[in-house]
Design a protein around this motif. Structure first.
Motif, mmCIF file in Angstrom:
data_model
loop_
_atom_site.group_PDB
_atom_site.id
_atom_site.type_symbol
_atom_site.label_atom_id
_atom_site.label_comp_id
_atom_site.label_asym_id
_atom_site.label_seq_id
_atom_site.Cartn_x
_atom_site.Cartn_y
_atom_site.Cartn_z
ATOM 1 N N ASP A 240 11.997 -15.706 -8.521
ATOM 2 C CA ASP A 240 11.220 -16.694 -9.277
ATOM 3 C C ASP A 240 10.020 -16.080 -9.991
ATOM 4 O OD1 ASP A 240 12.912 -18.734 -8.398
ATOM 5 O OD2 ASP A 240 11.741 -19.051 -6.573
ATOM 6 N N GLU A 241 9.865 -14.761 -9.899
ATOM 7 C CA GLU A 241 8.720 -14.110 -10.531
ATOM 8 C C GLU A 241 8.848 -14.134 -12.053
ATOM 9 O OE1 GLU A 241 8.216 -10.875 -6.871
ATOM 10 O OE2 GLU A 241 8.695 -10.187 -8.904
ATOM 11 N N LYS A 242 7.715 -14.259 -12.718
ATOM 12 C CA LYS A 242 7.668 -14.239 -14.173
ATOM 13 C C LYS A 242 6.732 -13.123 -14.631
ATOM 14 C CE LYS A 242 10.132 -18.026 -14.232
ATOM 15 N NZ LYS A 242 11.571 -18.000 -14.623
ATOM 16 N N GLN A 243 7.005 -12.588 -15.797
ATOM 17 C CA GLN A 243 6.182 -11.500 -16.302
ATOM 18 C C GLN A 243 4.809 -12.020 -16.745
ATOM 19 O OE1 GLN A 243 8.030 -9.118 -19.350
ATOM 20 N NE2 GLN A 243 6.688 -7.393 -18.916
ATOM 21 N N HIS A 244 3.774 -11.296 -16.363
ATOM 22 C CA HIS A 244 2.411 -11.656 -16.768
ATOM 23 C C HIS A 244 1.519 -10.431 -16.598
ATOM 24 C CE1 HIS A 244 0.846 -11.828 -12.566
ATOM 25 N NE2 HIS A 244 2.101 -12.142 -12.289
ATOM 26 N N ARG A 245 0.325 -10.477 -17.161
ATOM 27 C CA ARG A 245 -0.621 -9.372 -17.078
ATOM 28 C C ARG A 245 -2.026 -9.902 -16.800
ATOM 29 N NH1 ARG A 245 1.433 -4.244 -16.434
ATOM 30 N NH2 ARG A 245 3.309 -3.999 -17.719
ATOM 31 N N ASP A 246 -2.121 -10.907 -15.928
ATOM 32 C CA ASP A 246 -3.433 -11.519 -15.715
ATOM 33 C C ASP A 246 -4.009 -11.270 -14.327
ATOM 34 O OD1 ASP A 246 -1.646 -13.046 -14.320
ATOM 35 O OD2 ASP A 246 -2.145 -14.948 -15.289
ATOM 36 N N ALA A 247 -3.433 -10.352 -13.546
ATOM 37 C CA ALA A 247 -4.007 -10.028 -12.237
ATOM 38 C C ALA A 247 -5.357 -9.355 -12.430
ATOM 39 C CB ALA A 247 -3.069 -9.123 -11.453
ATOM 40 N N ILE A 248 -6.316 -9.717 -11.592
ATOM 41 C CA ILE A 248 -7.671 -9.146 -11.677
ATOM 42 C C ILE A 248 -7.890 -8.108 -10.588
ATOM 43 C CG2 ILE A 248 -10.138 -9.666 -11.537
ATOM 44 C CD1 ILE A 248 -9.485 -12.456 -12.579
ATOM 45 N N GLY A 249 -7.506 -8.444 -9.380
ATOM 46 C CA GLY A 249 -7.718 -7.525 -8.266
ATOM 47 C C GLY A 249 -9.050 -7.748 -7.590
ATOM 48 N N GLY A 250 -9.173 -7.241 -6.372
ATOM 49 C CA GLY A 250 -10.410 -7.388 -5.613
ATOM 50 C C GLY A 250 -11.526 -6.527 -6.154
ATOM 51 N N PRO A 251 -12.766 -6.827 -5.796
ATOM 52 C CA PRO A 251 -13.923 -6.101 -6.335
ATOM 53 C C PRO A 251 -14.126 -4.737 -5.672
ATOM 54 C CG PRO A 251 -14.662 -7.748 -4.782
ATOM 55 C CD PRO A 251 -13.175 -7.937 -4.908
ATOM 56 N N TYR A 252 -13.113 -3.906 -5.800
ATOM 57 C CA TYR A 252 -13.214 -2.547 -5.248
ATOM 58 C C TYR A 252 -12.290 -1.610 -6.017
ATOM 59 C CZ TYR A 252 -8.858 -3.801 -2.727
ATOM 60 O OH TYR A 252 -7.594 -4.204 -2.398
ATOM 61 N N LEU A 253 -12.630 -0.341 -5.962
ATOM 62 C CA LEU A 253 -11.800 0.725 -6.509
ATOM 63 C C LEU A 253 -10.923 1.252 -5.382
ATOM 64 C CD1 LEU A 253 -11.144 3.047 -8.616
ATOM 65 C CD2 LEU A 253 -13.103 4.265 -7.622
ATOM 66 N N SER A 254 -9.656 1.541 -5.664
ATOM 67 C CA SER A 254 -8.804 2.164 -4.647
ATOM 68 C C SER A 254 -8.353 3.536 -5.141
ATOM 69 C CB SER A 254 -7.592 1.296 -4.311
ATOM 70 O OG SER A 254 -6.718 1.165 -5.407
ATOM 71 N N VAL A 255 -8.266 4.463 -4.213
ATOM 72 C CA VAL A 255 -7.926 5.847 -4.531
ATOM 73 C C VAL A 255 -6.907 6.358 -3.527
ATOM 74 C CG1 VAL A 255 -8.782 8.216 -4.741
ATOM 75 C CG2 VAL A 255 -10.209 6.297 -5.516
ATOM 76 N N HIS A 256 -5.841 6.934 -4.036
ATOM 77 C CA HIS A 256 -4.931 7.659 -3.148
ATOM 78 C C HIS A 256 -5.193 9.149 -3.336
ATOM 79 C CE1 HIS A 256 -0.865 9.680 -2.387
ATOM 80 N NE2 HIS A 256 -1.492 9.543 -1.232
ATOM 81 N N LEU A 257 -5.680 9.773 -2.288
ATOM 82 C CA LEU A 257 -6.010 11.192 -2.316
ATOM 83 C C LEU A 257 -5.029 11.945 -1.426
ATOM 84 C CD1 LEU A 257 -7.817 13.640 -2.923
ATOM 85 C CD2 LEU A 257 -9.293 12.913 -1.018
ATOM 86 N N ARG A 258 -4.058 12.586 -2.043
ATOM 87 C CA ARG A 258 -3.094 13.407 -1.294
ATOM 88 C C ARG A 258 -3.672 14.810 -1.172
ATOM 89 N NH1 ARG A 258 2.654 13.371 -0.892
ATOM 90 N NH2 ARG A 258 3.284 15.076 0.495
ATOM 91 N N ARG A 259 -3.734 15.319 0.041
ATOM 92 C CA ARG A 259 -4.292 16.656 0.273
ATOM 93 C C ARG A 259 -3.240 17.578 0.893
ATOM 94 N NH1 ARG A 259 -8.544 18.852 -1.805
ATOM 95 N NH2 ARG A 259 -9.142 19.864 0.136
ATOM 96 N N ARG A 260 -3.326 17.864 2.101
ATOM 97 C CA ARG A 260 -2.438 18.706 2.897
ATOM 98 C C ARG A 260 -1.547 19.623 2.055
ATOM 99 N NH1 ARG A 260 -1.702 16.010 8.798
ATOM 100 N NH2 ARG A 260 -3.806 15.100 8.875
ATOM 101 N N ASP A 261 -0.239 19.310 1.929
ATOM 102 C CA ASP A 261 0.663 20.219 1.227
ATOM 103 C C ASP A 261 0.368 20.321 -0.267
ATOM 104 O OD1 ASP A 261 1.469 17.556 1.075
ATOM 105 O OD2 ASP A 261 3.547 18.085 0.628
ATOM 106 N N PHE A 262 -0.303 19.314 -0.847
ATOM 107 C CA PHE A 262 -0.613 19.364 -2.274
ATOM 108 C C PHE A 262 -1.703 20.389 -2.585
ATOM 109 C CE2 PHE A 262 1.084 15.553 -4.787
ATOM 110 C CZ PHE A 262 2.267 15.534 -4.054
ATOM 111 N N VAL A 263 -2.537 20.706 -1.636
ATOM 112 C CA VAL A 263 -3.626 21.660 -1.861
ATOM 113 C C VAL A 263 -3.066 23.014 -2.269
ATOM 114 C CG1 VAL A 263 -5.518 22.920 -0.765
ATOM 115 C CG2 VAL A 263 -5.240 20.475 -0.338
ATOM 116 N N TRP A 264 -1.968 23.425 -1.620
ATOM 117 C CA TRP A 264 -1.352 24.701 -1.992
ATOM 118 C C TRP A 264 -0.123 24.515 -2.876
ATOM 119 C CZ3 TRP A 264 3.658 24.846 -0.420
ATOM 120 C CH2 TRP A 264 4.023 24.080 0.692
#
Length: 423
Positions: free
Chosen positions: A265-289
């Motif tokens: 039942d989902e419809k296409q839209h672009r009106d999501a705002i999101g919560g008042p925070y920044l999110s970051v995915h920081l991959r380290r471990r094997d990506f460092v080398w």
């Protein structure tokens, strides 16, 4: 010797051999007998949780296509979902856990797209509880050594000698085996396997190293139907929602991220705002080398977070990372005291019940609801978050972003590929 658990019926009672005597053939013979056929697949053991989710989509789309076939040998296949056991990136006991997909995903939602069942349902269907089962046909997919020698893409496959000794583990079950394991050199899309399914009357067919087969429908509407059907376990969603509301002042209503109960039942839209925070995915471990040019130092990561928070007029950041505690504390030390830094810390009950996979999903849900998301270069964990944000209808500019490496200038910091949703 191939690593095959050969179990002889003369020594083992109640061995169930799935064979064509239980198959209702195209001429209508023996149609009172069960005519369900079972397709299994597995993935190279070192592959992680999020890549396995992608391989699932390849086979789920394939199984859906088979279910719509007019060929009676094809339309009754059920795709048996491989249990989650002993993933290399997870902390686990020595004993296989055989975790069902329903622990992480809404099985009913998956079944609205494709004929999938859990492994325990497969055992139940046999009405032999957990008696011994011998899979009839096992194919270990392998790449051609010269697959690009012609300089163009050519689909091909053939039974051939094994490049490496097969190590099919049958999901670490002691009661599942086969005495018919062959290597299949393969180059092309998953649906090319239809030829194998048509040429055999076997009721049970197992494709190992399923990651070798490519997507049939990457990025189109069918692909996104499959992806949208991958709703998470409702308890994991609730844990994530409670965390967002408690620490990040974020709810689906205020963030405009509500979705209908049924993905169809989902419809296409672009009106999501999101919560008042920044999110970051920081991959380290094997990506460092493994990707040193694209992986920033802890200090430069903090600098990029500060700049984006100032630009967005926000003071809160949620970080999902595989960094050890000392690196996370170092990151916090580089951020100014007026910045609120959060990281999900599961309690003992959540860790015990949902394991590393469930915790990863919780972090992805929280990241996907942020006002703005920054991911890690070529990380499947980040890709999955971007897909969730596409499904919820976030503006593209708030989703397809990544951390830049220390030596990457603004012009050389390659942008994230935009895989936009199609309905």
């Amino acid at each position: 010797m191939f690593y095959i658990k050969i179990l002889f019926a003369i020594f083992i009672p109640n061995v169930l051999m799935l064979n064509n005597e239980d198959y209702c053939d195209k001429n209508g013979l023996d149609c009172n007998k069960p005519n369900i056929r079972y397709m299994f697949y597995d993935v190279n053991p070192p592959e992680g949780f999020n890549l396995r989710r992608d391989v699932f989509m390849r086979f789920a789309i394939f199984a859906r296509k088979l279910s719509k076939s007019s060929d009676p040998k094809l339309h009754n296949f059920q795709l048996v979902l491989p249990p989650w056991s002993n993933l290399h990136h997870w902390k686990h006991t020595e004993e296989p856990e055989h975790l069902p997909w329903s622990l992480f995903f809404d099985l009913g939602s998956l079944q609205k797209f494709s004929p999938v069942i859990e492994m325990h349902q497969f055992f139940t269907n046999l009405e032999r509880n957990y008696g011994y089962v011998r899979i009839e046909d096992v194919y270990v997919l392998q790449h051609y050594e010269d697959m690009f020698s012609s300089g163009k893409f050519e689909e091909k496959m053939n039974i051939s000698s094994c490049v490496k000794e097969p190590t099919t583990n049958f999901y670490y079950y002691q009661n599942v085996t086969s005495n018919n394991i062959r290597c299949l050199s393969f180059h092309g899309h998953t649906s090319q396997l239809t030829k194998i399914l048509k040429e055999t009357n076997a009721q049970s067919i197992y494709f190992d190293h399923g990651e070798v087969a490519l997507h049939d429908r990457f990025g189109d509407s069918i692909y996104w139907q499959c992806r949208r059907s991958m709703r998470f376990n409702k308890e994991l969603v609730q844990i994530s929602n409670d965390y967002r509301q408690r620490f990040l002042n974020s709810t689906d209503i205020t963030d405009k991220t509500e979705l209908p109960l049924d993905w169809r039942d989902e419809k296409q839209h672009r009106d999501a705002i999101g919560g008042p925070y920044l999110s970051v995915h920081l991959r380290r471990r094997d990506f460092v080398w493994g990707r040193p040019k694209q992986t920033p130092s802890i200090e430069y990561t903090a600098e990029q977070i500060r700049e984006k928070l100032m630009e967005l007029a926000l003071d809160t950041v949620f970080i999902a990372t595989d960094s050890p505690p000392n690196e996370f504390e170092e990151l916090k030390s580089f951020l100014t005291p007026d910045i609120n830094v959060f990281r999900f810390k599961p309690n003992k009950e959540v860790k015990k019940r949902y394991k590393d996979g469930g915790i990863a999903i919780i972090e992805q849900i929280i990241c996907s609801h942020a006002r703005y998301f920054i991911g890690t270069y070529e990380s499947t964990f980040s890709f999955r978050i971007q897909e969730e944000r596409e499904i919820m209808g976030f503006p593209e500019e708030t989703t397809f972003n990544r951390l830049c490496g220390n030596d990457e200038s603004e012009s050389s910091c390659e942008k994230t590929t935009k895989w936009k949703i199609v309905y």
